[in-house]
Design an enzyme around this catalytic site. Structure first.
Site, mmCIF file in Angstrom:
data_model
loop_
_atom_site.group_PDB
_atom_site.id
_atom_site.type_symbol
_atom_site.label_atom_id
_atom_site.label_comp_id
_atom_site.label_asym_id
_atom_site.label_seq_id
_atom_site.Cartn_x
_atom_site.Cartn_y
_atom_site.Cartn_z
ATOM 1 N N THR A 1 -28.778 6.788 33.037
ATOM 2 C CA THR A 1 -30.170 6.291 33.076
ATOM 3 C C THR A 1 -30.370 5.388 34.296
ATOM 4 O O THR A 1 -31.435 5.381 34.900
ATOM 5 C CB THR A 1 -30.515 5.498 31.803
ATOM 6 O OG1 THR A 1 -29.519 4.493 31.581
ATOM 7 C CG2 THR A 1 -30.630 6.418 30.596
ATOM 8 N N HIS B 1 -19.922 18.892 27.122
ATOM 9 C CA HIS B 1 -21.126 19.723 26.943
ATOM 10 C C HIS B 1 -21.423 20.561 28.179
ATOM 11 O O HIS B 1 -22.534 21.069 28.333
ATOM 12 C CB HIS B 1 -22.325 18.833 26.576
ATOM 13 C CG HIS B 1 -22.160 18.170 25.252
ATOM 14 N ND1 HIS B 1 -22.846 17.057 24.862
ATOM 15 C CD2 HIS B 1 -21.336 18.460 24.210
ATOM 16 C CE1 HIS B 1 -22.468 16.694 23.641
ATOM 17 N NE2 HIS B 1 -21.550 17.526 23.228
HETATM 18 N N1 APR Z 1 -26.905 0.673 29.465
HETATM 19 C C1 APR Z 1 -26.394 0.720 28.195
HETATM 20 N N2 APR Z 1 -26.806 1.609 27.266
HETATM 21 C C2 APR Z 1 -27.779 2.467 27.628
HETATM 22 C C3 APR Z 1 -28.372 2.483 28.914
HETATM 23 C C4 APR Z 1 -27.881 1.537 29.852
HETATM 24 N N3 APR Z 1 -28.367 1.465 31.099
HETATM 25 N N4 APR Z 1 -29.318 3.459 28.945
HETATM 26 C C5 APR Z 1 -29.327 4.028 27.724
HETATM 27 N N5 APR Z 1 -28.406 3.440 26.938
HETATM 28 C C6 APR Z 1 -28.015 3.794 25.567
HETATM 29 C C7 APR Z 1 -29.180 3.945 24.614
HETATM 30 O O1 APR Z 1 -29.343 2.738 23.893
HETATM 31 C C8 APR Z 1 -28.723 5.094 23.700
HETATM 32 O O2 APR Z 1 -28.196 4.605 22.469
HETATM 33 O O3 APR Z 1 -27.411 5.069 25.678
HETATM 34 C C9 APR Z 1 -27.588 5.785 24.465
HETATM 35 C C10 APR Z 1 -27.913 7.218 24.821
HETATM 36 O O4 APR Z 1 -27.927 7.938 23.606
HETATM 37 P P1 APR Z 1 -28.520 9.427 23.600
HETATM 38 O O5 APR Z 1 -29.815 9.448 24.305
HETATM 39 O O6 APR Z 1 -28.432 9.912 22.180
HETATM 40 O O7 APR Z 1 -27.514 10.260 24.512
HETATM 41 P P2 APR Z 1 -26.096 10.835 24.085
HETATM 42 O O8 APR Z 1 -25.423 9.938 23.083
HETATM 43 O O9 APR Z 1 -25.365 11.117 25.335
HETATM 44 O O10 APR Z 1 -26.495 12.240 23.367
HETATM 45 C C11 APR Z 1 -25.428 13.061 22.984
HETATM 46 O O11 APR Z 1 -27.006 14.775 22.406
HETATM 47 O O12 APR Z 1 -28.749 16.238 22.758
HETATM 48 C C12 APR Z 1 -27.426 16.056 22.864
HETATM 49 O O13 APR Z 1 -26.164 17.311 24.350
HETATM 50 C C13 APR Z 1 -26.979 16.190 24.275
HETATM 51 O O14 APR Z 1 -25.022 15.213 25.288
HETATM 52 C C14 APR Z 1 -26.187 14.922 24.523
HETATM 53 C C15 APR Z 1 -25.834 14.488 23.127
#
Ligand code: APR
Length: 237
Positions: free
Chosen positions: A27, A120
């Site tokens: 992000t 993935h």
């Molecule tokens: N610093 C710390 N935490 C962060 C930051 C940041 N800069 N930006 C986002 N986050 C945290 C958010 O609070 C969130 O809980 O990262 C987490 C991202 O979670 P998801 O959006 O669910 O992503 P992820 O866990 O990678 O999803 C897993 O879901 O759809 C599938 O295949 C897709 O690989 C993905 C999987």
């Protein structure tokens, strides 16, 4: 000693760090995650996004699938951020043995990381479903409609869609790395998608660190928890 000083000491003492990451690692490079308030799954589409990026939907409605994939899932032209760079440096220094990531954006490798297990898959690898020929991400990005190989076959990104299995070899290598780590740093993931999230249960040490802006179901299992921005923490290590 406060939490950050403790983490700094653990990093200093470690010779076998494994980093397990998710969309929250990218992000800060400008790529939205999925489940944060501004994440992809919170946006409105004709169908739920998790339905669109499923194997069934890809088979039944490839035109819509590829339109959504190109627009929302194909992050090209983004740069690694401080986290990607620090991890590549730790690997270079022999402190980190592997990055296990759920991300498909290739930014760890772009920052110089060599040992990256992509649970993935990756948008950078695309294969013809008929002749298996490799095609680049740019090919898919620029293709009108459904990307087709010269042989006529559909070119499918090497990313794990819902309903599809993960690469067994990648899982085994990830489990090996995690089970031998002296320090496991889990960051930027909601730990809600399996089997990926379950892999952190293979960690056998007592230095499990969780860095995530939001709470996760694994907070109580971690030895150190930071609900803060990853860039802020990692830049201090
Ligand atoms: N610093 C710390 N935490 C962060 C930051 C940041 N800069 N930006 C986002 N986050 C945290 C958010 O609070 C969130 O809980 O990262 C987490 C991202 O979670 P998801 O959006 O669910 O992503 P992820 O866990 O990678 O999803 C897993 O879901 O759809 C599938 O295949 C897709 O690989 C993905 C999987």
């Amino acid at each position: 000693m406060d939490k950050l000083e403790m983490l700094q000491q653990w990093v200093r003492e470690s010779r076998n760090i494994v980093f397990f990451g998710g969309a929250g690692v990218s992000t800060e490079s400008g790529i939205p995650d999925f489940r944060s308030v501004d994440g992809l799954y919170r946006q409105k589409f004709d169908y739920p996004p998790e339905m669109i990026i499923s194997h069934t939907f890809y088979e039944k409605n490839p035109e819509y699938f590829f339109r959504f994939y190109r627009e929302k899932m194909l992050p090209l032209g983004f740069e690694p951020n401080i986290t990607h760079r620090v991890l590549a440096r730790w690997e270079e220094e022999g402190k980190l043995s592997a990055v296990v990531t759920q991300n498909i954006d290739g930014l760890h490798q772009k920052a110089g990381s060599k040992k990256v297990y992509e649970l993935h898959g990756s948008v950078l690898r695309n294969y013809c479903t008929r002749c298996r020929k490799f095609h680049s991400a740019e090919f898919v990005k620029n293709a009108p409609g459904v990307p087709r190989c010269e042989c006529g076959g559909i070119v499918k990104p090497d990313v794990v869609l819902y309903e599809e299995g993960l690469d067994q070899n990648t899982i085994e290598q990830s489990i090996w790395a995690i089970s031998h780590a002296d320090l496991l740093i889990v960051a930027g993931t909601s730990l809600t998608v399996y089997p990926a999230a379950g892999l952190i249960n293979y960690y056998r040490g007592n230095r499990l660190v969780l860095i995530n802006r939001d709470e996760t179901p694994y907070d109580s299992q971690a030895d150190l928890v930071f609900h803060q921005s990853l860039g802020e923490i990692i830049s201090r290590l």
